[in-house]
Design a protein around this motif. Sequence first.
Motif, PDB file in Angstrom:
ATOM      1  N   VAL A 109       0.829  -1.209   0.000  1.00 25.67           N
ATOM      2  CA  VAL A 109       0.000   0.000   0.000  1.00 25.67           C
ATOM      3  C   VAL A 109       0.863   1.259   0.000  1.00 25.67           C
ATOM      4  CG1 VAL A 109      -1.697   1.309   1.370  1.00 25.67           C
ATOM      5  CG2 VAL A 109      -1.845  -1.203   1.271  1.00 25.67           C
ATOM      6  N   LEU A 110       1.989   1.191   0.738  1.00 23.93           N
ATOM      7  CA  LEU A 110       2.787   2.394   1.002  1.00 23.93           C
ATOM      8  C   LEU A 110       3.747   2.709  -0.144  1.00 23.93           C
ATOM      9  CD1 LEU A 110       2.989   4.204   3.580  1.00 23.93           C
ATOM     10  CD2 LEU A 110       5.037   2.895   4.182  1.00 23.93           C
ATOM     11  N   ARG A 111       3.743   3.991  -0.566  1.00 25.99           N
ATOM     12  CA  ARG A 111       4.765   4.451  -1.517  1.00 25.99           C
ATOM     13  C   ARG A 111       5.668   5.417  -0.768  1.00 25.99           C
ATOM     14  NH1 ARG A 111      -0.102   4.931  -3.749  1.00 25.99           N
ATOM     15  NH2 ARG A 111      -0.190   7.187  -3.364  1.00 25.99           N
ATOM     16  N   GLN A 112       6.984   5.276  -0.927  1.00 20.75           N
ATOM     17  CA  GLN A 112       7.897   6.139  -0.186  1.00 20.75           C
ATOM     18  C   GLN A 112       8.870   6.811  -1.157  1.00 20.75           C
ATOM     19  OE1 GLN A 112       8.731   4.579   3.916  1.00 20.75           O
ATOM     20  NE2 GLN A 112       8.477   2.601   2.930  1.00 20.75           N
ATOM     21  N   TYR A 113       9.083   8.088  -0.951  1.00 20.80           N
ATOM     22  CA  TYR A 113       9.965   8.874  -1.812  1.00 20.80           C
ATOM     23  C   TYR A 113      11.037   9.485  -0.923  1.00 20.80           C
ATOM     24  CZ  TYR A 113       5.735   8.597  -4.648  1.00 20.80           C
ATOM     25  OH  TYR A 113       4.640   8.151  -5.332  1.00 20.80           O
ATOM     26  N   GLU A 114      12.295   9.363  -1.337  1.00 19.01           N
ATOM     27  CA  GLU A 114      13.348   9.832  -0.444  1.00 19.01           C
ATOM     28  C   GLU A 114      14.502  10.468  -1.206  1.00 19.01           C
ATOM     29  OE1 GLU A 114      15.336   8.180   3.535  1.00 19.01           O
ATOM     30  OE2 GLU A 114      15.665   6.856   1.828  1.00 19.01           O
ATOM     31  N   LYS A 115      15.062  11.519  -0.617  1.00 17.37           N
ATOM     32  CA  LYS A 115      16.316  12.091  -1.123  1.00 17.37           C
ATOM     33  C   LYS A 115      17.183  12.390   0.093  1.00 17.37           C
ATOM     34  CE  LYS A 115      18.198  15.864  -3.851  1.00 17.37           C
ATOM     35  NZ  LYS A 115      18.892  15.032  -4.836  1.00 17.37           N
ATOM     36  N   VAL A 116      18.350  11.764   0.133  1.00 18.06           N
ATOM     37  CA  VAL A 116      19.265  12.009   1.252  1.00 18.06           C
ATOM     38  C   VAL A 116      20.340  12.968   0.757  1.00 18.06           C
ATOM     39  CG1 VAL A 116      20.918  10.932   2.843  1.00 18.06           C
ATOM     40  CG2 VAL A 116      18.787   9.732   2.250  1.00 18.06           C
ATOM     41  N   TYR A 117      20.577  14.046   1.488  1.00 19.23           N
ATOM     42  CA  TYR A 117      21.571  15.043   1.072  1.00 19.23           C
ATOM     43  C   TYR A 117      22.945  14.644   1.605  1.00 19.23           C
ATOM     44  CZ  TYR A 117      17.308  17.482  -0.045  1.00 19.23           C
ATOM     45  OH  TYR A 117      16.073  17.795  -0.576  1.00 19.23           O
ATOM     46  N   PRO A 118      24.001  14.917   0.840  1.00 19.88           N
ATOM     47  CA  PRO A 118      25.326  14.409   1.222  1.00 19.88           C
ATOM     48  C   PRO A 118      26.055  15.298   2.235  1.00 19.88           C
ATOM     49  CG  PRO A 118      25.431  15.479  -0.918  1.00 19.88           C
ATOM     50  CD  PRO A 118      24.001  15.578  -0.482  1.00 19.88           C
ATOM     51  N   PHE A 119      25.333  15.768   3.248  1.00 16.34           N
ATOM     52  CA  PHE A 119      25.938  16.586   4.307  1.00 16.34           C
ATOM     53  C   PHE A 119      24.929  16.689   5.447  1.00 16.34           C
ATOM     54  CE2 PHE A 119      24.554  19.225   0.634  1.00 16.34           C
ATOM     55  CZ  PHE A 119      23.355  19.667   1.137  1.00 16.34           C
ATOM     56  N   GLY A 120      25.394  17.220   6.579  1.00 16.78           N
ATOM     57  CA  GLY A 120      24.497  17.424   7.714  1.00 16.78           C
ATOM     58  C   GLY A 120      24.580  18.863   8.195  1.00 16.78           C
TER      59      GLY A 120
ATOM     60  N   ARG B  32      17.425  15.126   5.042  1.00 20.58           N
ATOM     61  CA  ARG B  32      16.754  14.295   4.035  1.00 20.58           C
ATOM     62  C   ARG B  32      15.374  14.848   3.726  1.00 20.58           C
ATOM     63  NH1 ARG B  32      16.493  10.022   7.816  1.00 20.58           N
ATOM     64  NH2 ARG B  32      17.634   8.526   6.583  1.00 20.58           N
ATOM     65  N   SER B  33      14.932  14.548   2.499  1.00 17.81           N
ATOM     66  CA  SER B  33      13.536  14.768   2.124  1.00 17.81           C
ATOM     67  C   SER B  33      12.924  13.384   2.039  1.00 17.81           C
ATOM     68  CB  SER B  33      13.421  15.411   0.739  1.00 17.81           C
ATOM     69  OG  SER B  33      14.031  16.675   0.694  1.00 17.81           O
ATOM     70  N   PHE B  34      11.745  13.217   2.617  1.00 18.64           N
ATOM     71  CA  PHE B  34      11.095  11.902   2.613  1.00 18.64           C
ATOM     72  C   PHE B  34       9.587  12.125   2.658  1.00 18.64           C
ATOM     73  CE2 PHE B  34       8.917   8.593   4.987  1.00 18.64           C
ATOM     74  CZ  PHE B  34       9.355   7.439   4.361  1.00 18.64           C
ATOM     75  N   ILE B  35       8.877  11.394   1.814  1.00 14.59           N
ATOM     76  CA  ILE B  35       7.407  11.477   1.854  1.00 14.59           C
ATOM     77  C   ILE B  35       6.830  10.075   1.691  1.00 14.59           C
ATOM     78  CG2 ILE B  35       5.312  12.402   0.765  1.00 14.59           C
ATOM     79  CD1 ILE B  35       6.959  14.788  -0.151  1.00 14.59           C
ATOM     80  N   ALA B  36       5.906   9.728   2.588  1.00 11.30           N
ATOM     81  CA  ALA B  36       5.194   8.453   2.480  1.00 11.30           C
ATOM     82  C   ALA B  36       3.748   8.734   2.093  1.00 11.30           C
ATOM     83  CB  ALA B  36       5.248   7.704   3.812  1.00 11.30           C
ATOM     84  N   GLU B  37       3.253   7.937   1.147  1.00  4.46           N
ATOM     85  CA  GLU B  37       1.861   8.054   0.705  1.00  4.46           C
ATOM     86  C   GLU B  37       1.230   6.666   0.735  1.00  4.46           C
ATOM     87  OE1 GLU B  37       2.175  11.470  -2.801  1.00  4.46           O
ATOM     88  OE2 GLU B  37       1.895   9.394  -3.352  1.00  4.46           O
ATOM     89  N   PRO B  38      -0.027   6.542   1.055  1.00  6.60           N
ATOM     90  CA  PRO B  38      -0.959   7.548   1.536  1.00  6.60           C
ATOM     91  C   PRO B  38      -0.726   7.822   3.023  1.00  6.60           C
ATOM     92  CG  PRO B  38      -2.056   5.423   1.453  1.00  6.60           C
ATOM     93  CD  PRO B  38      -0.659   5.208   0.943  1.00  6.60           C
ATOM     94  N   MET B  39      -1.365   8.870   3.539  1.00  3.42           N
ATOM     95  CA  MET B  39      -1.205   9.182   4.961  1.00  3.42           C
ATOM     96  C   MET B  39      -2.361   8.619   5.789  1.00  3.42           C
ATOM     97  SD  MET B  39       0.490  12.979   4.675  1.00  3.42           S
ATOM     98  CE  MET B  39       0.199  13.411   6.379  1.00  3.42           C
TER      99      MET B  39
END
Length: 389
Positions: free
Chosen positions: A172-183, A268-275
């Motif tokens: 059911v879950l779709r996940q979108y992620e972008k991890v940035y190479p720094f903190g 990081r940017s992360f989004i899970a769908e649906p909520m």
Amino acid sequence: MRTQVCIIGGGPSGLLLSQLLHLKGIDTIVLERQSRAYVLSRIRAGVLETGLCNLLRKAGAGERMDREGFIHGGTLLAAEGRKFRIDFDGLIGKSVMVYGQTEVTRDLYDARDRMDGKIIHDVDGTTIHSADTDAPYVTFVKDGTEQRVDCEWVAGCDGFHGVSRKTIPDSVLRQYEKVYPFGWLGILSETPPVDDELIYANHERGFALCSMRNANLSRYYIQAPVDDPLGKWSDDTFWDELRRRLPAEAADRMVTGPSIEKSIAPLRSFIAEPMRWGRLFLVGDAAHIVPPTGAKGLNLAASDVHYLSDALIRLYDENYSAGIETYSANALARVWKASRFSWWMTSTLHRFPTQTAFDQNMQEAELSYLENSRAAQTALAENYVGLPY
Ligand code: RFL
Ligand code: PHB
């Protein structure tokens, strides 16, 4: 135990939701994995959009914020040794509130205490059962004994590492992620802030941010490798690096002092769908993470709480269920836009390890356009103060 809405997580989302529902006669139980002292020791967000401020007022938890918070009608951007201002107030007649998340959480706990809200701390092994049926329940272990809460709805307000999102089946879950190479290496210090407003600085050595909590408490961040040992960053090393990344006139007036907190956070940017899945809703960081550039994380958690509390209140008051059906789509529409803005701020202001001279010129062109275009400044202002709910 039985309740109408079982809320997992006693961070800002869970507490605000619980308080708004309680004020409309809807019963909740909040389950929190940590102690209250631990939750209140986390130093996080500092910039509140008007939407969140209004929700806190509606929840009866806005009084201290209105007394002690600082209204900022603009922010400063710095690049190539110069700085310029984005005038939120002049461009769109709006502003933000500078008031720490720690204080928001404390005010929400106080408001919950005044109403005898039920918050169970130090729970282990929280498990959500039968969320796709009409009879969901949650089990957890407290002081070595397993307990059960039967409920009508479960609100997953348990942050990025919680159990709620993981309860939704992979199919059911779709996940979108972008991890940035720094903190971000952040410090808190009992020194007067370098400026009346925040400074977001793009510099060839990496991004820097000057923020604050009050007239004698500053919050500063610099871009750093996420796996840098904290031991590498003495206070002096931090201050030297921060000063190098700021325009000289700001660096020269910087007041330094011992840090009272120091930590590195990943971006990081992360989004899970649906909520929503059946009777389980995801709220706040449980469903999405944004990099802190642009200060959207806590504010997005608040807009989720707005959509969900409205939907549940209308369901119980008027038997109107459309808000429940549209919760996920409404919340996600705003989440994607705020994620775009945070991604854009992050991409425009940081140094990427693979950045070429072309990429660098693009950043500089973007910032120069922003400095000189009222339209570009208006777009930044609209997003920074918060898109409408
Ligand atoms: P939280 O705050 O993570 O709270 C979740 C709570 O759930 C508990 N929990 C559980 N409880 C029971 N059972 C389990 N299995 C559980 N698992 C977890 C946790 O102990 C915790 O108490 O999520 P919430 O409520 O959704 O709130 C989200 C915000 O905290 C977050 O978005 C912001 O802090 C992000 N953020 C910023 N947001 C802004 O809007 N403006 C900012 O200026 C800003 N700056 C920041 C930030 C986050 C940062 N870090 C470190 C992540 C700056 C930083 C450095
Ligand atoms: C903070 O004060 O912690 C803060 C302010 C602005 C941001 C992120 C963090 O964009």
